[in-house]
Design a protein around this motif. Structure first.
Motif, PDB file in Angstrom:
ATOM      1  N   ILE A 124      52.497  75.879   6.123  1.00  0.00           N
ATOM      2  CA  ILE A 124      51.676  75.592   6.826  1.00  0.00           C
ATOM      3  C   ILE A 124      52.147  74.181   7.328  1.00  0.00           C
ATOM      4  CG2 ILE A 124      50.478  73.177   5.746  1.00  0.00           C
ATOM      5  CD1 ILE A 124      50.660  73.600   3.303  1.00  0.00           C
ATOM      6  N   SER A 125      53.920  74.206   7.260  1.00  0.00           N
ATOM      7  CA  SER A 125      54.785  74.206   8.347  1.00  0.00           C
ATOM      8  C   SER A 125      53.855  74.079   9.897  1.00  0.00           C
ATOM      9  CB  SER A 125      56.203  73.722   7.772  1.00  0.00           C
ATOM     10  OG  SER A 125      56.302  73.534   6.659  1.00  0.00           O
ATOM     11  N   SER A 126      54.247  75.232   9.229  1.00  0.00           N
ATOM     12  CA  SER A 126      54.067  75.443  10.997  1.00  0.00           C
ATOM     13  C   SER A 126      52.999  75.344  11.402  1.00  0.00           C
ATOM     14  CB  SER A 126      54.193  77.874  11.022  1.00  0.00           C
ATOM     15  OG  SER A 126      53.477  78.253  11.838  1.00  0.00           O
ATOM     16  N   LEU A 127      51.847  75.110  10.730  1.00  0.00           N
ATOM     17  CA  LEU A 127      50.126  74.673  11.265  1.00  0.00           C
ATOM     18  C   LEU A 127      50.557  73.952  11.967  1.00  0.00           C
ATOM     19  CD1 LEU A 127      47.012  75.493  11.294  1.00  0.00           C
ATOM     20  CD2 LEU A 127      46.969  74.331   8.463  1.00  0.00           C
ATOM     21  N   PHE A 128      51.245  72.737  10.399  1.00  0.00           N
ATOM     22  CA  PHE A 128      51.174  71.039  11.535  1.00  0.00           C
ATOM     23  C   PHE A 128      51.643  71.262  12.586  1.00  0.00           C
ATOM     24  CE2 PHE A 128      49.818  70.208   6.928  1.00  0.00           C
ATOM     25  CZ  PHE A 128      48.492  69.161   6.869  1.00  0.00           C
ATOM     26  N   MET A 129      52.995  71.979  12.809  1.00  0.00           N
ATOM     27  CA  MET A 129      53.752  71.827  14.015  1.00  0.00           C
ATOM     28  C   MET A 129      53.151  72.576  15.236  1.00  0.00           C
ATOM     29  SD  MET A 129      57.376  72.770  12.448  1.00  0.00           S
ATOM     30  CE  MET A 129      57.958  73.458  13.163  1.00  0.00           C
ATOM     31  N   LEU A 130      52.213  73.433  14.926  1.00  0.00           N
ATOM     32  CA  LEU A 130      51.546  73.547  16.405  1.00  0.00           C
ATOM     33  C   LEU A 130      50.270  72.558  16.382  1.00  0.00           C
ATOM     34  CD1 LEU A 130      51.265  77.414  15.175  1.00  0.00           C
ATOM     35  CD2 LEU A 130      52.081  76.891  17.103  1.00  0.00           C
ATOM     36  N   PHE A 131      50.205  71.719  15.494  1.00  0.00           N
ATOM     37  CA  PHE A 131      48.777  71.133  15.257  1.00  0.00           C
ATOM     38  C   PHE A 131      49.148  69.157  16.417  1.00  0.00           C
ATOM     39  CE2 PHE A 131      45.306  71.748  13.355  1.00  0.00           C
ATOM     40  CZ  PHE A 131      44.203  71.777  13.856  1.00  0.00           C
ATOM     41  N   LEU A 132      50.841  69.851  16.448  1.00  0.00           N
ATOM     42  CA  LEU A 132      51.761  68.661  16.311  1.00  0.00           C
ATOM     43  C   LEU A 132      51.745  68.939  18.053  1.00  0.00           C
ATOM     44  CD1 LEU A 132      53.047  67.421  14.246  1.00  0.00           C
ATOM     45  CD2 LEU A 132      51.482  66.079  14.797  1.00  0.00           C
ATOM     46  N   SER A 133      52.462  69.546  18.085  1.00  0.00           N
ATOM     47  CA  SER A 133      52.420  69.959  20.429  1.00  0.00           C
ATOM     48  C   SER A 133      52.057  70.466  20.394  1.00  0.00           C
ATOM     49  CB  SER A 133      53.215  71.832  19.572  1.00  0.00           C
ATOM     50  OG  SER A 133      52.907  72.684  19.098  1.00  0.00           O
ATOM     51  N   ALA A 134      50.495  70.851  19.788  1.00  0.00           N
ATOM     52  CA  ALA A 134      49.017  70.404  20.573  1.00  0.00           C
ATOM     53  C   ALA A 134      48.873  69.051  21.407  1.00  0.00           C
ATOM     54  CB  ALA A 134      47.764  71.348  19.865  1.00  0.00           C
ATOM     55  N   ASN A 135      48.658  68.189  20.576  1.00  0.00           N
ATOM     56  CA  ASN A 135      48.825  66.844  20.589  1.00  0.00           C
ATOM     57  C   ASN A 135      49.918  66.404  21.420  1.00  0.00           C
ATOM     58  OD1 ASN A 135      49.081  64.463  20.090  1.00  0.00           O
ATOM     59  ND2 ASN A 135      48.463  64.354  17.826  1.00  0.00           N
ATOM     60  N   TYR A 136      50.891  66.986  21.494  1.00  0.00           N
ATOM     61  CA  TYR A 136      51.860  66.485  22.469  1.00  0.00           C
ATOM     62  C   TYR A 136      51.243  66.876  24.358  1.00  0.00           C
ATOM     63  CZ  TYR A 136      56.430  66.059  24.662  1.00  0.00           C
ATOM     64  OH  TYR A 136      57.224  65.764  25.580  1.00  0.00           O
ATOM     65  N   VAL A 137      51.246  68.161  23.847  1.00  0.00           N
ATOM     66  CA  VAL A 137      50.407  68.281  25.311  1.00  0.00           C
ATOM     67  C   VAL A 137      49.285  68.092  25.992  1.00  0.00           C
ATOM     68  CG1 VAL A 137      49.665  70.735  26.467  1.00  0.00           C
ATOM     69  CG2 VAL A 137      50.786  70.843  25.042  1.00  0.00           C
ATOM     70  N   ARG A 138      48.503  67.342  24.873  1.00  0.00           N
ATOM     71  CA  ARG A 138      47.604  67.181  25.143  1.00  0.00           C
ATOM     72  C   ARG A 138      47.927  65.772  25.403  1.00  0.00           C
ATOM     73  NH1 ARG A 138      43.470  65.507  26.922  1.00  0.00           N
ATOM     74  NH2 ARG A 138      41.272  65.566  26.862  1.00  0.00           N
ATOM     75  N   MET A 139      48.858  64.947  25.142  1.00  0.00           N
ATOM     76  CA  MET A 139      48.700  63.435  25.236  1.00  0.00           C
ATOM     77  C   MET A 139      48.820  63.536  26.600  1.00  0.00           C
ATOM     78  SD  MET A 139      51.270  62.086  22.297  1.00  0.00           S
ATOM     79  CE  MET A 139      52.534  61.965  23.659  1.00  0.00           C
ATOM     80  N   GLY A 140      49.663  64.270  27.283  1.00  0.00           N
ATOM     81  CA  GLY A 140      50.119  64.540  29.042  1.00  0.00           C
ATOM     82  C   GLY A 140      49.266  64.276  29.536  1.00  0.00           C
ATOM     83  N   TYR A 141      47.788  64.611  29.598  1.00  0.00           N
ATOM     84  CA  TYR A 141      46.408  64.503  30.767  1.00  0.00           C
ATOM     85  C   TYR A 141      46.329  63.143  30.890  1.00  0.00           C
ATOM     86  CZ  TYR A 141      46.570  69.207  30.716  1.00  0.00           C
ATOM     87  OH  TYR A 141      46.573  70.946  30.355  1.00  0.00           O
ATOM     88  N   PRO A 142      45.544  62.725  31.427  1.00  0.00           N
ATOM     89  CA  PRO A 142      45.001  61.153  32.299  1.00  0.00           C
ATOM     90  C   PRO A 142      44.302  60.640  31.400  1.00  0.00           C
ATOM     91  CG  PRO A 142      44.739  62.812  34.029  1.00  0.00           C
ATOM     92  CD  PRO A 142      45.229  63.756  32.734  1.00  0.00           C
TER      93      PRO A 142
END
Lengths: 598, 204
Positions: free
Chosen positions: B43-61
């Motif tokens: 589950i940690s892997s799952l949440f971490m991957l979601f959060l890193s996706a969140n982090y990447v997506r945040m960078g878009y305007p």
């Protein structure tokens, strides 16, 4: 430390460990259908995987027919072709190889090889299979919905995956994503079992370093899968949201059929990262069990201990770890920062070190061995050759400058089919020939086996060697037809037709293999409980095939590692793991096990 | 035996079994506990991957951060209390006090349900204010992540219900001790995940 001789150790009374209560089936249904016995679950997993694998095989014939003889078969249009390649890829990688290695072999051999009666969570294990079956059925259902299955390519890259120009962009893609999510849930349940059984279920004396490499391979692969599959899960969920609810996780602002869609701002590249963060470990999820199993096959059939056992274990761990930091080598042409490419090329090449170490150790195990060219051995040897071939083209593709021109050509197709298609399949075949006598109590027919081996082995080379050359010429992958180009000579089409014919022949030999599996079940020669004279625990069971609970009344006690073959002075050329030192005449060993620390 | 010793054993020259029968007589940890830890890893892997996706997506305007909802602080408090109550049940089980186990479990469950209800309220409020899932990627991530967390907690509540029923029927604390401990570990873990998710929401 007190001086302890072997004799003292022999007379230590077995520890009184209270065994956990074993689940017992009460009816035919709970024994064979909703079974909690890992061996039955293993067979259920394997049969389901082989059944869906056959669908994948037929799909490969259909797409080869189009490539070899374009426009000859009117029922294969471009849409169908894309659906065939997509479903072929996804079925073979996920629903066949992963399920067969971990769900099939893992379930059958982990409890037997570590000396356990069953998996630690049998009920969860049963659920794992049934969810897998539902995932397969959902996948199959996508063939029958309107628009058919998705034709987006097995990598399912957005945005094209869910746009209407792609076949199966309505029902097909939704069912595909749901099926993958289900598969991952089901796999996680099984995976917990495999890992915890290896950690907790080992019998007395079975230390981690006495485990056969088969168990190590499956164990490490399962850990990879438990950490990597969530990436695919995340990608699938987010894409489902994009498709069904109109979010823009992955979807950029885009015009479809002259109409501006409501999507905007999403990142298709993000999906690629998620997909390959799963996708690359997936290669090793398939390869590591094959590595482990082939080590055991070579050792048994060359009557020699595996060379460098500890190195083999550490290499498995190292490959597993490294496989998480190479994923972007699948994305060199996606327009990422060149420094990224440099980093990922470096890590990719570093993986070659532990991998080459394993190849050397296999070869060194064979060196001066007493090589029996049995069917399992033939397949194991074929695996080494094929894996080296496929691995070396991997070094080509791992370098950015070489990859860029070769990317999306047939060269890539040839590479990954050699390294993660043919090579693991050869191990699967070899291990079926090896363990079929234990599982069914009968030997497989040798003649049909030889036919199967030679046609498969030589045929696979006839298919995939020329394909590298087509890739060099620049023949692109995934194209329905290439028509006329400046750079591809007409002879390429002749070669393509040859490949197609070979595909059909190799495919036919698989039918012979399946026939052999069924025929030998009834007419095969009765098998000795330990026909290959192997040391590992699954061959030492009181019954063949192993009964419920695997080991009769008492669990075996393990006194040695799994590779005591041709020990000098010993009566026979193998010493089973559960043979006490006192019963072995002639000693090669000098150092007794540490009695006690402190 | 330590991990390093296990992995450096020269198994090809060491034969026999341990001279000390107590050594590895039984695994040091219960199967269920090891299974839970492995599951938490997944589950940690799952949440971490979601959060890193969140982090990447945040960078878009087009990313417009969501204003945090006041009720979320209250919900966090509910989950903390729920987790504490579970810990109380564990302590009581160690002291073999059946009543303490029952009370701790009951409180833990009630507060977990309250947390879920609170999360649903926040959802409804956000929808009423026009923060739909398609309005902005920040909203989409918020809904997906909270839904995922809520689903995991709901799954935990299934295990909780079974444990609770057993604690009610059984009179022997010893039988339910492991289940109570497993629930508590899972609860603390999900509290940790929630705090991380909430923090991510606050700082973006």
């Amino acid at each position: 430390m007190a001086d302890v001789t072997n004799r003292d150790i022999d007379y230590v009374a077995p520890a009184e460990v209270e065994e956990e209560e074993l689940y017992h089936a009460h009816s035919w249904i709970t024994k064979y259908v909703f079974s909690q016995d890992a061996k039955v679950i293993a067979i259920q997993y394997s049969l389901t995987a082989i059944a869906i694998g056959l669908v994948g095989l037929v799909l490969s014939w259909l797409m080869r027919l189009q490539l070899g003889f374009p426009d000859y078969f009117s029922f294969i249009d471009a849409e169908h072709y894309y659906q065939f390649i997509t479903m072929h890829g996804m079925i073979m990688v996920v629903y066949l190889l992963t399920a067969l290695f971990l769900g099939g072999f893992g379930n059958y051999f982990i409890p037997l090889m570590v000396g356990a009666r069953d998996m630690v969570f049998p009920y969860v294990n049963m659920l794992s299979f049934w969810i897998y079956l539902i995932a397969v059925l959902v996948l199959v259902a996508s063939f029958f919905v309107e628009g058919g299955p998705t034709g987006a390519g097995w990598t399912l890259y957005p945005p094209q995956t869910i746009l209407s120009g792609t076949p199966g962009s309505d029902g097909g893609i939704v069912l595909m994503l749901v099926s993958l999510a289900l598969f991952i849930v089901g796999f996680t349940m099984g995976g917990l079992n495999y890992v915890v059984t290896v950690l907790q279920g080992r019998t007395r004396g079975m230390t981690m370093m006495r485990l056969p490499l088969t168990v190590w391979g499956i164990f490490i692969a399962t850990i990879l899968a438990l950490l990597a599959f969530p990436a695919l899960f995340v990608g699938a969920i987010m894409m489902l949201f994009d498709k069904l609810l109109g979010t823009s996780f992955f979807m950029p602002a885009i015009v479809e059929l002259g109409e501006q869609l409501s999507y905007g701002g999403g990142s298709p590249l993000l999906f690629q990262h998620l997909f390959w963060f799963f996708g690359h470990p997936e290669v090793y999820i398939v390869a590591l069990p094959a590595f482990g199993i082939v080590s055991d096959l070579i050792s048994v059939h060359a009557r020699k201990n595996i060379f460098g056992y500890r190195m083999m274990v550490w290499a498995l761990v190292a490959i597993g770890g490294l496989s998480f930091i190479v994923w972007a080598h699948h994305m060199y042409v996606s327009g990422m920062n060149p420094y990224f490419g440099f980093f990922f090329a470096t890590t990719t090449l570093i993986i070659a070190i532990p991998t080459a170490l394993k190849v050397y150790n296999w070869v060194l195990t064979l060196w001066q061995g007493d090589i029996h060219l049995t069917l399992p051995m033939l397949f194991a040897l074929a695996f080494i050759v094929t894996f080296v071939n496929g691995g070396i083209t991997g070094l080509f593709l791992g370098n950015v400058v070489v990859d860029v021109p070769l990317s999306d050509t047939m060269f890539v197709v040839a590479h990954f089919h050699m390294v993660m298609g043919v090579a693991p399949l050869l191990v699967i075949f070899g291990s079926i020939y090896h363990w079929y006598p234990k599982i069914t109590g009968r030997m497989l027919n040798e003649g049909m086996g030889q036919f199967h081996f030679w046609v498969t082995f030589l045929g696979a080379y006839a298919i995939f060697f020329p394909m590298h050359y087509l890739g060099f010429l620049g023949v692109p992958r995934r194209y329905y037809e290439i028509g006329e180009t400046m750079f591809v000579p007409d002879s390429a089409q002749t070669l393509s037709a040859f490949i197609t014919v070979m595909t059909l022949i190799v495919g036919f030999s698989q039918v012979v293999f399946l026939f052999n599996l069924v025929w030998s079940l009834f007419h095969g020669e009765k098998a000795d409980p330990n026909p290959w004279r192997a040391t590992t625990l699954e061959w030492q069971t009181p019954e063949t095939p192993p009964g419920h609970g695997n080991f009769g009344k008492a669990l075996p006690i393990v006194y040695r590692w799994a590779y005591d073959y041709s020990v000098p002075g010993a009566k026979e050329d193998f010493i089973p793991q559960n043979m006490p030192p006192s019963k072995v005449s002639g000693k090669k060993k000098t150092k007794p096990r540490r009695a006690k620390r402190k | 035996m330590g991990l390093f010793q296990q992995l450096t054993e020269k198994s090809w020259i060491e034969e026999g079994v341990e001279a000390d029968p107590r050594e590895r007589a039984a695994p040091a940890h219960a199967n269920g506990k090891v299974g839970l830890w492995v599951f938490l890893g997944t589950i940690s892997s799952l949440f971490m991957l979601f959060l890193s996706a969140n982090y990447v997506r945040m960078g878009y305007p087009d990313w417009k951060p969501m204003s945090e909802h006041g009720l979320l602080w209250f919900n966090t408090g509910l989950l903390v209390v729920s987790s504490l109550a579970m810990q109380w049940a564990v302590t009581a089980a160690r002291r073999r006090k059946l009543n303490g186990v029952r009370n701790g479990l009951a409180l833990g469950g009630i507060f977990a349900f309250a947390f879920l209800a609170g999360q649903l309220l926040v959802w409804r409020d956000l929808v009423d204010q026009g923060h739909y899932i398609t309005t902005n990627p920040a909203n989409a991530f918020y809904y997906v992540l909270t839904a995922l967390h809520g689903l995991h907690l709901s799954g935990g509540l299934v295990a909780w219900a079974r444990t609770f029923a057993r604690a009610w029927r059984d009179h022997n604390v010893f039988d339910v001790r492991l289940s109570v401990e497993l629930c508590a570990i899972y609860w603390h873990y999900l509290l940790g995940v929630w705090i991380v998710l909430f923090a991510v929401l606050l700082i973006t």
